[in-house]
Design a protein around this motif. Structure first.
Motif, short mmCIF file in Angstrom:
data_model
loop_
_atom_site.label_atom_id
_atom_site.label_comp_id
_atom_site.label_asym_id
_atom_site.label_seq_id
_atom_site.Cartn_x
_atom_site.Cartn_y
_atom_site.Cartn_z
N SER A 17 0.83 -1.21 0.00
CA SER A 17 0.00 0.00 0.00
C SER A 17 0.86 1.25 0.00
O SER A 17 0.59 2.21 -0.74
CB SER A 17 -0.91 -0.01 1.23
OG SER A 17 -1.50 1.25 1.45
N THR A 20 2.65 1.79 -3.43
CA THR A 20 1.75 2.39 -4.42
C THR A 20 1.40 3.83 -4.03
O THR A 20 1.18 4.68 -4.90
CB THR A 20 0.46 1.56 -4.57
OG1 THR A 20 -0.14 1.37 -3.27
CG2 THR A 20 0.77 0.20 -5.18
N ARG A 24 2.07 7.06 -6.28
CA ARG A 24 1.05 8.08 -6.46
C ARG A 24 1.60 9.48 -6.22
O ARG A 24 1.42 10.40 -7.02
CB ARG A 24 -0.10 7.78 -5.49
CG ARG A 24 -1.08 8.89 -5.26
CD ARG A 24 -1.98 8.56 -4.09
NE ARG A 24 -1.70 9.38 -2.93
CZ ARG A 24 -2.30 9.23 -1.75
NH1 ARG A 24 -3.18 8.27 -1.57
NH2 ARG A 24 -2.01 10.03 -0.76
N VAL A 165 -4.52 -0.15 -1.16
CA VAL A 165 -3.86 -0.16 -2.47
C VAL A 165 -4.81 0.34 -3.56
O VAL A 165 -4.41 1.03 -4.50
CB VAL A 165 -3.35 -1.58 -2.81
CG1 VAL A 165 -2.85 -1.65 -4.25
CG2 VAL A 165 -2.25 -1.99 -1.85
N LEU A 166 -6.10 0.03 -3.40
CA LEU A 166 -7.08 0.40 -4.43
C LEU A 166 -7.22 1.91 -4.56
O LEU A 166 -7.42 2.42 -5.66
CB LEU A 166 -8.43 -0.24 -4.10
CG LEU A 166 -8.46 -1.77 -4.07
CD1 LEU A 166 -9.84 -2.27 -3.68
CD2 LEU A 166 -8.06 -2.34 -5.43
N ASN A 168 -4.82 4.09 -4.03
CA ASN A 168 -3.62 4.56 -4.73
C ASN A 168 -3.68 4.24 -6.22
O ASN A 168 -3.28 5.06 -7.06
CB ASN A 168 -2.38 3.93 -4.10
CG ASN A 168 -2.18 4.35 -2.66
OD1 ASN A 168 -2.50 5.48 -2.29
ND2 ASN A 168 -1.69 3.45 -1.83
N VAL A 169 -4.19 3.07 -6.56
CA VAL A 169 -4.35 2.71 -7.97
C VAL A 169 -5.32 3.67 -8.65
O VAL A 169 -5.11 4.10 -9.79
CB VAL A 169 -4.83 1.26 -8.10
CG1 VAL A 169 -5.23 0.94 -9.55
CG2 VAL A 169 -3.75 0.29 -7.64
N SER A 170 -6.39 4.04 -7.94
CA SER A 170 -7.35 5.00 -8.48
C SER A 170 -6.70 6.36 -8.74
O SER A 170 -6.92 6.97 -9.79
CB SER A 170 -8.53 5.16 -7.50
OG SER A 170 -9.44 6.13 -7.95
N ALA A 173 -4.35 6.02 -11.86
CA ALA A 173 -5.11 5.91 -13.11
C ALA A 173 -5.75 7.25 -13.49
O ALA A 173 -5.70 7.67 -14.65
CB ALA A 173 -6.18 4.83 -12.97
#
Length: 514
Positions: A17, A20, A24, A165-166, A168-170, A173
Motif C-alpha cells: 500500500s 503504491t 502516487r 492499495v485500491l 492509490n491505484v485509483s 489511473a
C-alpha cells in the motif's frame, strides 16, 4: 495463532500500500508540483481524511472491536451478525447526514482548516469544490472500517491491509488518464478519491460476507433501538474526543502552514507521506494485530498474556522504529530527491521537504509507540485516560509551535508534532505501568544497550556512505541518484542487521503466539 506471522502479513501488504502510495505521490509531484493548486487539494483531502481517522479508523475501531470481541465470546454467530448489522446501519445513517452537511458547508470548513488560502480566491474556491466531491469518502470508509474490524477479530488480516492499495491505484489511473482530459486537471485527484472509496468498500464488504456472518441492514429506528449500539456509541463519544485531539492538532498545523509561504502545506504533506511508511508498516500493523488479541485476553481474564503482548509490541517497535528514524533523518535529502524531484518539483522544494522529514523523524518512536500503547487502554474500554493525555499533549504541541515556527517555519510544525508524540507515548507508558497492565519482561536493559550499539553502527555507515555525494549535483541523472540511494540504504540496512546478529539478536526471540 502466530502473531509474528500475522504482523508480517499485515506489514507486507501495508508495504505494498505504501509503495503504491509513494508511486502516487511521485506522479502527483511531477505532474502538479508544489503550488497553490496542490495546497488546495491537500487541504480539501484533509477534511474527509480527518473525519475518516476520527470516526472510522479511530474512534469507531476503538469502541467497536472490544465490544465485538465481547459479543463473540459470549453469544452465537446469529446474534453476532445481528449486532454487526445494527452497528453498520447506525453508522450508515449518521454518516450519511454528516456527508450531506459537509457538502453544504464546504467553504466554511475550508476556511476553518486553512484560512490562509483565502489570500488566493481561486485556490480557496478550488479547495471548496474538491471538498464537496470528496466528502462522501467518509461514508464509504466508515463501512470499510466496520468490515475491517470484523475481519481482524476473525484473524483475517490480509484483505483490510491490502484495501488501501485500491485508492492509490485509483489516484494513479486518474492522474494519468483523466487529468489531461479535464479543464482543471487537478480535479482528477478529487474524482480518484471517490472512485477509490467505492472500490475499497466493494472489496472489503465482499470479504466480510465470506466470513459467514449474516449482516442485514436495518432502518434507523431498528438500529438505534439495539442497546449494544448505544453502548458502542457511548464508548465512541470519548474516543471521538480522544482522536479529535490529535486531528485538531493537524488542523491547527495545516492552518498555520497555509499562512506561510506557498507550498508549505504540500511540503509537509509529502514529508508526512514518507513518515507513514514506518508508522504504518510497524505502528498501524502492530496496533491492528494487538487490539483484537488484547481485547480477547481482557475478556478471558488473561492478565499475564496481556502484559506479554504489550512487551512484545514495544520490543519490536524499538528494534525497527529507531533505525527507521535514524535512516530517514540521515538520508532525507536523498530520499526526497529520488522520489519527488522532477519537472514541477524543484531543488528548493526538495530542501524544504527534507527538513520537514527530519523534523518528523525525531518523534517517529513516539508516533509508533502511541499506536502500541493506546490499545492497552482501549482493549479494556478505557478511553478516558488516553483522552486526558491527548488534551495535555495538544496544549504542549501548540506551545511548542509558538516557540519553533518563528524559528524553523514549516519544519517547526513537524518538530512540534514529534515532541508531542513522544510525550504522549511516555504518558501512556507510565499510565499502563502504574495500573499494573504492563509489566516489563526481563533483560530490557541489556536489550537497549545492544540496540544502541547497532544504531551507532547504522548511523556511522549512512554518514560515511553519503559523505562524497551531492544529491543536487545528481539531479540530471535520475537513475544514477536512485542507484546511489539504493546502495546507501542497502549498506545501512546490512550493517544494522549484521550488528544485531553479532550482538546476539535472533528472529525467534520475537515470536509470540496468541
Amino acid at each position: 495463532m502466530n502473531l509474528f506471522r500475522a504482523l508480517a502479513t499485515v506489514s507486507s501488504l501495508t508495504l505494498l500500500s505504501r509503495i503504491t502510495g509513494l508511486a502516487r505521490d511521485m506522479l502527483i509531484s511531477r505532474l502538479f508540483g508544489a503550488s497553490a493548486e496542490t495546497d488546495a487539494f491537500n487541504v480539501a483531502f484533509r477534511l474527509p481524511n480527518l473525519l475518516r481517522r476520527m470516526f472510522a479508523e479511530g474512534a469507531f475501531q476503538q469502541a467497536f472491536v472490544p465490544m465485538l470481541a465481547d459479543v463473540r465470546a459470549h453469544q452465537d454467530d446469529t446474534r453476532t451478525g445481528l449486532f454487526v448489522g445494527h452497528v453498520a446501519s447506525a453508522l450508515f445513517w449518521v454518516l450519511l447526514v454528516v456527508s450531506v452537511l459537509g457538502v453544504v458547508a464546504a467553504p466554511v470548513l475550508v476556511w476553518l482548516v486553512a484560512s490562509g488560502l483565502a489570500r488566493d480566491p481561486s485556490a480557496f474556491d478550488l479547495a471548496a469544490t474538491m471538498t464537496r466531491w470528496m466528502f462522501p469518502y467518509i461514508l464509504f470508509m466508515s463501512l470499510v472500517a466496520l468490515a475491517a474490524g470484523v475481519l481482524n477479530t476473525w484473524k483475517r488480516f490480509a484483505v483490510p491491509a491490502f484495501t488501501p492499495v485500491l485508492l492509490n491505484v485509483s489516484f494513479i489511473a486518474c492522474a494519468l488518464w483523466l487529468a489531461p482530459r479535464l479543464e482543471h486537471p487537478i480535479m482528477a485527484l478529487a474524482f480518484a478519491v471517490v472512485i477509490g472509496g467505492v472500490l475499497q468498500l466493494a472489496l472489503q464488504w465482499t470479504a466480510l460476507l465470506r466470513t459467514g456472518i449474516a449482516v442485514r441492514f436495518a432502518g434507523p429506528r431498528e438500529a438505534f433501538r439495539d442497546p449494544r449500539v448505544g453502548q458502542v456509541a457511548r464508548l465512541m463519544l470519548p474516543a471521538i474526543f480522544a482522536v479529535s485531539v490529535a486531528q485538531i492538532s493537524i488542523i491547527i498545523n495545516t492552518n498555520i502552514a497555509s499562512h506561510l509561504v506557498s507550498g508549505s502545506v504540500t511540503w509537509l504533506a509529502f514529508a508526512d507521506r514518507l513518515m507513514e511508511f514506518p508508522t504504518a508498516l510497524l505502528g498501524v500493523a502492530l496496533g491492528t494485530v494487538l487490539l483484537p488479541n488484547l481485547s480477547a485476553a481482557f475478556a478471558e481474564k488473561r492478565a499475564d498474556d496481556y502484559a506479554r503482548l504489550l512487551d512484545w509490541g514495544l520490543r519490536l517497535a524499538f528494534l525497527l522504529a529507531l533505525p527507521a528514524a535514524v535512516g530517514l533523518g540521515l538520508t532525507a535529502e536523498g530520499i526526497v530527491t529520488v522520489l519527488f524531484q522532477g519537472r514541477e518539483f524543484s531543488a528548493f522544494d526538495v530542501k524544504q521537504t527534507s527538513v520537514a522529514v527530519v523534523g518528523y523523524a525525531i518523534g517517529l518512536i513516539g508516533l509508533i509507540g502511541v499506536k502500541i500503547l493506546a490499545p492497552g487502554f482501549y482493549a479494556q474500554k478505557d478511553i478516558r485516560t488516553p483522552v486526558k493525555i491527548a488534551v495535555a499533549v495538544l496544549i504542549a504541541t501548540q506551545l511548542a509551535n509558538l516557540a519553533l515556527v518563528p524559528w524553523l517555519a514549516h519544519a517547526g510544525l513537524a518538530v512540534s508534532v514529534s515532541l508531542g508524540a513522544c510525550a504522549n507515548a511516555a504518558a501512556l507508558f507510565i499510565g499502563l505501568k502504574r495500573r499494573g497492565l504492563y509489566r516489563p519482561q526481563a533483560q530490557w536493559g541489556t536489550f537497549l544497550l545492544r540496540l544502541l550499539v547497532a544504531l551507532a553502527v547504522l548511523a556511522t555507515v549512512l554518514w560515511a556512505a553519503q559523505r562524497p555525494l551531492d544529491w543536487s549535483a545528481l539531479q540530471a541523472a535520475p537513475w544514477q541518484r536512485a542507484g546511489w540511494l539504493a546502495l546507501v540504504i542497502g549498506a545501512g540496512t546490512a550493517a544494522y542487521f549484521t550488528a544485531l546478529a553479532l550482538l546476539g539478536f535472533r528472529p525467534r526471540d520475537f515470536r509470540h503466539r496468541a
